[in-house]
Scaffold this motif. Structure first.
Motif, short mmCIF file in Angstrom:
data_model
loop_
_atom_site.label_atom_id
_atom_site.label_comp_id
_atom_site.label_asym_id
_atom_site.label_seq_id
_atom_site.Cartn_x
_atom_site.Cartn_y
_atom_site.Cartn_z
N ASP A 173 45.39 -73.14 -46.28
CA ASP A 173 46.58 -72.62 -45.59
C ASP A 173 46.23 -72.02 -44.24
OD1 ASP A 173 48.04 -73.42 -47.72
OD2 ASP A 173 48.76 -71.44 -48.31
N GLY A 174 45.07 -71.34 -44.15
CA GLY A 174 44.75 -70.74 -42.85
C GLY A 174 43.53 -69.84 -42.88
N ILE A 175 43.27 -69.24 -41.72
CA ILE A 175 42.12 -68.36 -41.52
C ILE A 175 42.63 -67.05 -40.91
CG2 ILE A 175 39.93 -68.06 -40.27
CD1 ILE A 175 39.66 -71.15 -40.27
N CYS A 176 42.12 -65.94 -41.42
CA CYS A 176 42.54 -64.61 -40.92
C CYS A 176 41.32 -63.89 -40.39
CB CYS A 176 43.16 -63.83 -42.09
SG CYS A 176 43.49 -62.09 -41.76
N ILE A 177 41.41 -63.39 -39.17
CA ILE A 177 40.28 -62.65 -38.58
C ILE A 177 40.77 -61.26 -38.23
CG2 ILE A 177 38.54 -62.66 -36.76
CD1 ILE A 177 38.45 -65.60 -37.09
N SER A 178 40.27 -60.28 -38.95
CA SER A 178 40.85 -58.94 -38.84
C SER A 178 39.89 -57.92 -38.26
CB SER A 178 41.34 -58.46 -40.22
OG SER A 178 40.28 -58.48 -41.14
N THR A 179 40.48 -56.84 -37.79
CA THR A 179 39.73 -55.68 -37.31
C THR A 179 39.43 -54.78 -38.52
OG1 THR A 179 41.73 -54.38 -37.04
CG2 THR A 179 41.06 -55.71 -35.15
N ALA A 200 45.34 -54.42 -44.19
CA ALA A 200 46.63 -55.10 -44.08
C ALA A 200 46.54 -56.51 -44.70
CB ALA A 200 47.06 -55.13 -42.61
N TYR A 201 46.86 -57.54 -43.96
CA TYR A 201 46.86 -58.92 -44.49
C TYR A 201 45.53 -59.25 -45.15
CZ TYR A 201 48.51 -63.83 -44.36
OH TYR A 201 48.94 -65.09 -44.67
N ASN A 202 44.43 -58.85 -44.49
CA ASN A 202 43.10 -59.13 -45.02
C ASN A 202 42.93 -58.66 -46.46
OD1 ASN A 202 39.99 -59.47 -44.73
ND2 ASN A 202 40.25 -57.31 -45.24
N LYS A 203 43.52 -57.51 -46.79
CA LYS A 203 43.37 -56.98 -48.16
C LYS A 203 44.07 -57.90 -49.16
CE LYS A 203 43.76 -52.93 -51.07
NZ LYS A 203 44.48 -53.59 -52.17
N ALA A 204 45.23 -58.42 -48.75
CA ALA A 204 45.95 -59.34 -49.64
C ALA A 204 45.16 -60.63 -49.86
CB ALA A 204 47.32 -59.65 -49.04
N LEU A 205 44.20 -60.90 -48.97
CA LEU A 205 43.38 -62.11 -49.10
C LEU A 205 42.06 -61.81 -49.80
CD1 LEU A 205 43.97 -63.37 -45.44
CD2 LEU A 205 45.12 -64.19 -47.52
N ASN A 206 42.00 -60.63 -50.41
CA ASN A 206 40.78 -60.18 -51.12
C ASN A 206 39.61 -59.92 -50.20
OD1 ASN A 206 41.50 -59.79 -53.75
ND2 ASN A 206 41.43 -62.00 -54.19
N GLY A 207 39.87 -59.68 -48.93
CA GLY A 207 38.81 -59.28 -48.00
C GLY A 207 38.40 -57.84 -48.32
N GLY A 208 37.22 -57.45 -47.83
CA GLY A 208 36.75 -56.09 -48.06
C GLY A 208 37.39 -55.13 -47.07
N LEU A 209 37.38 -53.85 -47.42
CA LEU A 209 37.90 -52.83 -46.50
C LEU A 209 36.73 -52.29 -45.68
CD1 LEU A 209 40.51 -50.92 -48.68
CD2 LEU A 209 40.65 -53.16 -47.57
N ILE A 210 36.91 -52.24 -44.37
CA ILE A 210 35.84 -51.82 -43.47
C ILE A 210 36.24 -50.53 -42.78
CG2 ILE A 210 34.45 -52.48 -41.47
CD1 ILE A 210 34.97 -55.34 -42.00
N HIS A 211 35.35 -49.56 -42.78
CA HIS A 211 35.65 -48.31 -42.08
C HIS A 211 35.72 -48.59 -40.57
CE1 HIS A 211 35.35 -44.25 -40.56
NE2 HIS A 211 35.77 -43.87 -41.76
N PRO A 212 36.76 -48.05 -39.90
CA PRO A 212 36.94 -48.37 -38.47
C PRO A 212 35.85 -47.83 -37.54
CG PRO A 212 38.97 -47.57 -39.43
CD PRO A 212 37.90 -47.31 -40.44
N SER A 213 34.90 -47.08 -38.07
CA SER A 213 33.77 -46.67 -37.21
C SER A 213 32.76 -47.81 -37.08
CB SER A 213 33.09 -45.42 -37.78
OG SER A 213 32.60 -45.71 -39.07
N ILE A 214 32.93 -48.85 -37.90
CA ILE A 214 32.02 -50.00 -37.85
C ILE A 214 32.59 -51.06 -36.92
CG2 ILE A 214 30.97 -51.86 -39.24
CD1 ILE A 214 31.12 -49.90 -41.65
N GLU A 215 31.84 -51.41 -35.90
CA GLU A 215 32.32 -52.40 -34.93
C GLU A 215 32.06 -53.80 -35.47
OE1 GLU A 215 32.24 -50.97 -30.59
OE2 GLU A 215 30.28 -50.51 -31.42
N ALA A 216 33.09 -54.38 -36.05
CA ALA A 216 32.93 -55.68 -36.72
C ALA A 216 34.27 -56.39 -36.78
CB ALA A 216 32.39 -55.46 -38.14
#
Ligand code: NAD
Length: 271
Positions: free
Chosen positions: A153-159, A165-181
């Motif tokens: 269906d697609g690719i999601c590239i998140s901050t 947000a959307y990334n979590k619904a895709l089972n992505g990990g949660l990243i602390h915003p102090s990490i530049e990634a």
């Protein structure tokens, strides 16, 4: 001090906006849609996305503050009944010591089109590329090396701040915003004996980039936060951690993991 308010436009947000303007006037704050120091978002996380994109060209000069009118937001952490306190601490030199500007990473999206031009965008939450009516077929390169041929269906590239947000619904990990990634997550990939993708989300550090080459003959939908466009002129898309950051003014501590806990777990469980 110059300020601006972006509201959701519903009755509650409009009333709060009026109240904030009155408080601001009593403190001598100047309303400015050209060069505000603070932008107050009144509504929800979606309102903050609107505020961010409205002032996208002045990110270095602005600190955003969010008041939520519904449930607690990720970008909107003040409640409507705290609006007087917010105006007071914004204008109190004694409170200045408590003022912290936090800077969150953004994702840069450079889109190269068939006529050879490259347009650059930034997202606060994420960029997504999705197929319209048919499967998205796209080659994914990481640091200029072919990684996989994506079908799905697609690719999601998140901050990092968009990882909840959307990334979590895709089972992505949660990243602390102090990490530049940035994080690459799959949206319903096709995996069988013929087609293969990694299946897990990947987190790229600041000095890495990825390129997506969508199959030219297919139509796709490009989304940057809440903004969507159907495109057929795209040759490639490069994503990396942006050199720019968004600034949020914090007048009291509100740790990221507390927001995650309150938003997704709450106090009703684990008693
Ligand atoms: P919206 O305002 O209705 O937002 C959708 C939901 O996403 C809201 O509940 C909002 O609070 C939440 N949200 C937004 N940013 C968040 C963040 N950083 N962390 C946690 N939750 C967050 O709709 P909109 O204005 O169109 O917002 C666009 C956003 O909606 C996109 O950036 C995307 O992240 C999100 N979205 C989520 C899904 C999903 O979870 N399946 C699907 C599409 C879009």
């Amino acid at each position: 001090m110059k300020y601006f308010v972006v509201d959701r436009g519903d009755e509650i947000s409009l009333k709060l906006t009026e109240q904030f303007h009155q408080l601001a006037a009593s403190y001598g704050m100047i309303l400015s849609d050209e060069s505000p120091d603070y932008v107050v978002s009144i509504g929800g996380d979606g309102t903050m996305l609107h505020a961010f994109h409205r002032f996208i060209n002045r990110l270095n000069d602005i600190a955003f503050v969010g008041i939520h009118t519904g449930r607690l937001g990720f970008y909107a952490d003040w409640t409507p009944d705290e609006i007087e306190e917010l105006a007071r601490v914004m204008n109190s030199p004694a409170e200045a010591d408590h003022l912290r500007i936090v800077r969150y990473p953004l994702v840069e999206i450079a889109i190269t089109t068939k006529n050879g031009e490259t347009e650059t965008h930034v997202a606060l939450n994420e960029f997504t590329l999705r197929g319209i009516e048919e499967t998205l077929v796209a080659q994914l390169n990481i640091n200029d090396v072919t990684f996989e041929m994506f079908r799905g269906d697609g690719i999601c590239i998140s901050t990092p701040s968009g990882s909840t947000a959307y990334n979590k619904a895709l089972n992505g990990g949660l990243i602390h915003p102090s990490i530049e990634a940035i994080q690459i997550a799959e949206i319903a990939s096709i995996n069988n004996r013929v087609f293969r993708t990694l299946g897990s989300s990947m987190i790229l550090p600041k000095h890495h980039h990825c390129d997506i080459y969508p199959h030219a003959k297919r139509r796709f939908l490009l989304s940057i936060d809440h903004l969507h466009a159907q495109r057929s002129d795209v040759v490639s898309i490069r994503c990396r951690v942006s050199d720019r950051k968004v600034h949020f003014a914090r007048f009291r501590p509100y740790p990221f993991w507390s927001r995650v806990q309150r938003a997704f777990i709450g106090d009703d469980f684990n008693k």
